[in-house]
Scaffold this active site. Structure first.
Site, PDB file in Angstrom:
ATOM      1  CG  HIS A 360      48.262  79.238   7.581  1.00  0.00           C
ATOM      2  ND1 HIS A 360      48.258  77.872   7.384  1.00  0.00           N
ATOM      3  CD2 HIS A 360      48.377  79.793   6.370  1.00  0.00           C
ATOM      4  CE1 HIS A 360      48.388  77.638   6.106  1.00  0.00           C
ATOM      5  NE2 HIS A 360      48.465  78.776   5.466  1.00  0.00           N
ATOM      6  CD  GLU A 606      32.921  69.875  -7.447  1.00  0.00           C
ATOM      7  OE1 GLU A 606      33.054  70.315  -6.300  1.00  0.00           O
ATOM      8  OE2 GLU A 606      33.876  69.774  -8.239  1.00  0.00           O
ATOM      9  CG  ASP A 630      31.997  73.694  -5.229  1.00  0.00           C
ATOM     10  OD1 ASP A 630      31.774  74.898  -5.009  1.00  0.00           O
ATOM     11  OD2 ASP A 630      33.143  73.242  -5.395  1.00  0.00           O
ATOM     12  CB  CYS A 677      35.801  64.169  -0.894  1.00  0.00           C
ATOM     13  SG  CYS A 677      35.358  65.012  -2.428  1.00  0.00           S
TER      14      CYS A 677
END
Ligand code: PEP
Ligand code: MG
Length: 757
Positions: A360, A606, A630, A677
Site C-alpha cells: 500500500h 485478454e 492478461d 484498459c
C-alpha cells in the site's frame, strides 16, 4: 567426486550468509581438487569490473577490493566466451595479465569457469595451480557444476542487494530494493518506528478476562477513531485507490474474526496484549505464506493494524511528529497510516526495508507522485536518521551519503522530474489531442473508494474499468445484492453523466476469494473470471441485478465480461444479463426499455483465442476492451506474477503488438468501439503505439492520466504509421523499445522514458 560435490552444495546452501557461502565454496573446491588456489570473482555490470569476492590461496597485498576491468585477463575471456577455459600454462596465454596487488606469479595451471544465470554472466570461478598441468575433464565438469550452483547463490544475493559490499567503490554506499514508485529524490532520512511492536510483547496470563476484554474493546474503538482522523487527513491529498486502505482496516476491525478471536484468546486466560499478539501474528503468518504477491503484502497491513491497537492498549499516543523539511521517510515497514500521520508536503520520497511494488505504501507513493524504493532487506535503518539519501525509484537504488558528483547528477534529474510533473499538470484542462487534431478519450481505472471528485478534477471521460472483485476480496463473505447496489450506486453517481464500465467478478487466478477456496495446479489457466461466474449463476445474477438496480435513474452503466474465451460464453452471459434485466424491471414495476435503462455490454479481449472470434460475438455485444496485462501473459505463456520469468513478460514483444494491431483492424471492420484498459495504455510508449494502431480510447490509473494527455498533445498522428511499421518489423522487445524511445525523444518527450519508465 560426486560426494565432494554434494557436500559442497550442501555446505554452501547451509551457510548463514552470502560471504560465508563464497568462502566455504572456494575453500572446499581447493581442497577437493587438491590445488593451490580457488577464487570467485563477481561481475559488477555497472562499473564493468570483476571484483574478487573470495579466495583461498591467493596472497593479496591490497586493503581495497581487487578489480579486473571487463575485457582484461583470462577471466574476461572465459566470461565473454561463456565457457570454461582450461590452460596448462595460463601465464603464456596472450590474454593473461598480472594483477599487481596479487602475489601469483608462480601460478601456471588455470581453470576459469563463468558463472551464468539466465544468460547473464554473474562472475567467474578460477582454480589455479603452481605446477603446469591441464585439469582433467572430470575436474572441469566438477567446477562447471559448482559454478552453476554458485549462479543461483549470486543471483539470490544480487536480488537481495547483498552484492554492494563487493561492488561499490568505498565512497558510495548503494542498496538495491524494489522500484516501487518512479522518480528520483534527494534529501535527509527521517526514520519512523512504530509506537508499539507486537514482537516485543511478553506473553502474560490474566485472571480477570472480563476486564481485559473491556480494555481490548476500548482500544479497538480508539483505533477506529484514529483511522477516521487519519483517512480524513489524507483525503484530497492522494488518489482514491490509496484511501481504500482505511476501508480495508475498518473492514478488518469489523470482521467478526479478528475481534472474536482476540476475545476468545483472552477468555482462555491471556492478557489483552498477549491475545492480540497471538491472533495477529498467526494472521500475518497466514498471509505471508500465500503465493499471491498482492495478498502476501497484506501481511504488513494486518501487522500495522495490530500494532495500532496495541499502542492504544499500552496507552501510548503518538508524540507530535516534527519532520525536517523535504525529508525522505524511512521505516522498516512504511505503512499507509504512518504516512497519514506526517505532513505530506515535507515527504519527498519513501524507503522501506520491507514491501514491494504491491504494498500500500507503494500505491500511495505512486498516487502522491513521489519516488519509493521498498524491500531493501539489507538496509540497517537504525543509524540512518539525518543522513543524506538519494532515492532512485526507477531502478530501485538508494545511495547513502553520496559523493558530490553523484549528488549533483541526481539533483539535476530530480529538478527535471519536478519540472515535468508541474508541466503536465498545466495541460490538465486541455483535450487529449495530437498536434494534428486526432482526439483520444482518456478514462480512469478505479478500485474502491470513489468519494473524490475525479470527474472534474482529472478531466476524464468516465471510467474505463471498475474492477468489482476488489470489494469482494475484502469481505468475509459474498456481499449481498443490497450491499452491492449501494457500492455500485456510489460509483455511478460519482461519474454521473459519464460512462462507467463495470467488470463482472474476475476472481480466480491470482485473486482468490478468501471464502471460496480454490486449489488449482495452474490457477491462471483455471477457473477464473467468466468461467467461474457462469458456473455460479447465483453469484453472477446477483451481481448483474445489483448493477442494474444501481443504474436506475443514472443510466451510465456499461457491463464488461472478463476472460471470455469462446462465443458460447458470451451467449450465456448475455442471456443471463437479459434475464436479470427482466427480473429487475418486473420487481421495479417499470416497463422494459422505457424506464429501465439497458446497459451496453462489452467483452474483454485478454485471452488470445478471442482475437479470432470477434466476428462471432460482435453482434451480441456493444464494445470490446483489451486487457493487455492478461493478453501479454497468455500470448507469451509467461505468468505475470512470477519474478523468475519477469523479464520475459513484455507487452513490447512484437507478437503482442501484432495481436493488438489485428484487434484494432478487426474492430474497425466490424465497426465496434474498442478501448484498452490494461497497464500498457498508461505507459508513454504503450500509449503512442496504441494510438498508431488506431486505438482512440485508453483507460488507466489516475497517476498516468495527465502524463499520457501531455504525450498525446505532443505527438503528430501523421508520424505514427512509420513508427508502427518499424516496430511491427522488429525482432525483439528491445528493438521495439529502442524505436519507441527514439520517437518519444524526437518529439521532445525523452523525460518520460528515463530508465525503466
Ligand atoms: C488486464 O488483464 O489487462 C486487465 C485490465 O485486467 P486485470 O489486470 O484486472 O486482470
Ligand atoms: Mg485481466
Amino acid at each position: 567426486m560426486l560426494r565432494d560435490l554434494q557436500r559442497i552444495v550442501e555446505a554452501v546452501n547451509q551457510a548463514p550468509d552470502f560471504e560465508l557461502a563464497l568462502r566455504t565454496m572456494v575453500r572446499q573446491i581447493k581442497a577437493a581438487l587438491d590445488t593451490d588456489s580457488c577464487t570467485v570473482y563477481v561481475a559488477d555490470h555497472d562499473q564493468q569490473m570483476f571484483v574478487m569476492a573470495a579466495t583461498d590461496g591467493l596472497e593479496i597485498r591490497s586493503e581495497t577490493p581487487i578489480k579486473i576491468a571487463f575485457g582484461e585477463g583470462v577471466i574476461s575471456l572465459a566470461a565473454r566466451r561463456e565457457e570454461p577455459l582450461n590452460f596448462a600454462d595460463a601465464s603464456s596465454h596472450p590474454a593473461f595479465i598480472h594483477i599487481p596487488e596479487v602475489i601469483e606469479s608462480q601460478y601456471k595451471a588455470m581453470l576459469a569457469a563463468p558463472v551464468i544465470h539466465r544468460r547473464r554472466v554473474l562472475g567467474v570461478v578460477v582454480v589455479q595451480q603452481h605446477q603446469a598441468r591441464a585439469f582433467t575433464s572430470d575436474e572441469e565438469a566438477f567446477v562447471v557444476t559448482l559454478a552453476a550452483q554458485l549462479a543461483a547463490v549470486i543471483a539470490h544475493a544480487e536480488a537481495k542487494g547483498l552484492l554492494h559490499q563487493f561492488k561499490q567503490s568505498p565512497w558510495l554506499e548503494t542498496f538495491k530494493g524494489h522500484p516501487a514508485a518512479p522518480g528520483v529524490a534527494m534529501g535527509e532520512a527521517y526514520v519512523v518506528t512504530p509506537l508499539a511492536r507486537l514482537s516485543e510483547v511478553t506473553p502474560k496470563r490474566t485472571d480477570m478476562p472480563e476486564h481485559e476484554v473491556r480494555r481490548f474493546r476500548s482500544a479497538v474503538a480508539r483505533t477506529r477513531q484514529e483511522l477516521n482522523e487519519l483517512s480524513e487527513r489524507m483525503k484530497h491529498q492522494v488518489a482514491e485507490e490509496s484511501l481504500a486502505i482505511f476501508e480495508v482496516y475498518h473492514a478488518m476491525l469489523d470482521s467478526a474474526s479478528l475481534g472474536q478471536e482476540v476475545e476468545q484468546t483472552i477468555n482462555e486466560g491471556w492478557r489483552a496484549q498477549t491475545a492480540l499478539k497471538k491472533v495477529v501474528e498467526q494472521l500475518v503468518e497466514q498471509f505471508e505464506n500465500l503465493d499471491d504477491d498482492y495478498i502476501r503484502e497484506r501481511a504488513s497491513d494486518v501487522r500495522d493494524l495490530g500494532q495500532r491497537i496495541l499502542s492504544h492498549l499500552q496507552d501510548r499516543s503518538r508524540r507530535h511528529l516534527e519532520t525536517p523539511a523535504k525529508c525522505i521517510l524511512v521505516a522498516d515497514d512504511v505503512t499507509a497510516t504512518m504516512l497519514a500521520e506526517l505532513p505530506h508536503s515535507d515527504i519527498i520520497a519513501m524507503v522501506g526495508v520491507r514491501g514491494s511494488g504491491n504494498s500500500h505504501a507503494a500505491i500511495m507513493a505512486r498516487s502522491m507522485g513521489i519516488p519509493a524504493v521498498l524491500g531493501l532487506a539489507d538496509l540497517d535503518i537504525s543509524e540512518l536518521g539525518g543522513q543524506t539519501l538519494i532515492v532512485d525509484g526507477y531502478n530501485g537504488d538508494v545511495f547513502v551519503n553520496p559523493p558530490l558528483q553523484v549528488e549533483q547528477e541526481y539533483q539535476l534529474l530530480a529538478d527535471e522530474e519536478l519540472a515535468l510533473r508541474q508541466k503536465v499538470m498545466q495541460g490538465r484542462h486541455l483535450p487529449a489531442e495530437t498536434t494534428d487534431g486526432v482526439r483520444v478519450q482518456l478514462q480512469l481505472n478505479v478500485g474502491l473508494n470513489t468519494e473524490r471528485d475525479w470527474l472534474s478534477e482529472l478531466n476524464v471521460q468516465g471510467v474505463g474499468l471498475y474492477r468489482t472483485e476488489i470489494p469482494f476480496m475484502m469481505q468475509e463473505r459474498l456481499p449481498t445484492e443490497h450491499e452491492q447496489v449501494a457500492l455500485y450506486g456510489q460509483v455511478l453517481e460519482q461519474f454521473r453523466g459519464a460512462p462507467v464500465v463495470m467488470r463482472t467478478l474476475d476472481v480466480g487466478g491470482d485473486k482468490p476469494l478468501p471464502y471460496l477456496p480454490m486449489s488449482e495446479e495452474n490457477p491462471f489457466l483455471g477457473w477464473r473470471g467468466i468461467r467461474m461466474t457462469l458456473d455460479h449463476p447465483d453469484i453472477f445474477l446477483v451481481q448483474i441485478r445489483a448493477m442494474l438496480r444501481a443504474s436506475v435513474g443514472r443510466n451510465n452503466l456499461r457491463i464488461l465480461l472478463p476472460m471470455i474465451t469462446s462465443a458460447d460464453e458470451v451467449d450465456e452471459a448475455v442471456r443471463m444479463i437479459h434475464q436479470a434485466y427482466h427480473e429487475v424491471a418486473e420487481e421495479l414495476e417499470c416497463s422494459v426499455d422505457e424506464q429501465l435503462y439497458q446497459p451496453q455490454i462489452g467483452v474483454m479481449i485478454e485471452v488470445p483465442a478471442m482475437i479470432y472470434q470477434l466476428h462471432l460475438v460482435a453482434d451480441k455485444v456493444d464494445f470490446f476492451s483489451v486487457g493487455t496485462n492478461d493478453l501479454t501473459q497468455y500470448m507469451l505463456a509467461v505468468d505475470r506474477n512470477n519474478s523468475r520469468v519477469a523479464d520475459l513478460y513484455d507487452t513490447y514483444h512484437p507478437a503482442v503488438l501484432h495481436a493488438l494491431q489485428q484487434i484494432a483492424l478487426r474492430c474497425q471492420e466490424l465497426n465496434k468501439p474498442l478501448s484498452v484498459c490494461g497497464e500498457f495504455a498508461g505507459e508513454p510508449g504503450g500509449a503512442i503505439l496504441l494510438l498508431a494502431m488506431g486505438y482512440r480510447n485508453l483507460s488507466m490509473n489516475s497517476y498516468n492520466i495527465d502524463r499520457i494527455r501531455w504525450i498525446i498533445r505532443h505527438i503528430a498522428a501523421a508520424d505514427l504509421p512509420e513508427l508502427l511499421r518499424q516496430v511491427l518489423a522488429a525482432r525483439s522487445p528491445q528493438q521495439v523499445r529502442k524505436r519507441v524511445i527514439l520517437a518519444l525523444e524526437n518529439a521532445g518527450l525523452g523525460g518520460f522514458v528515463r530508465a525503466g519508465a
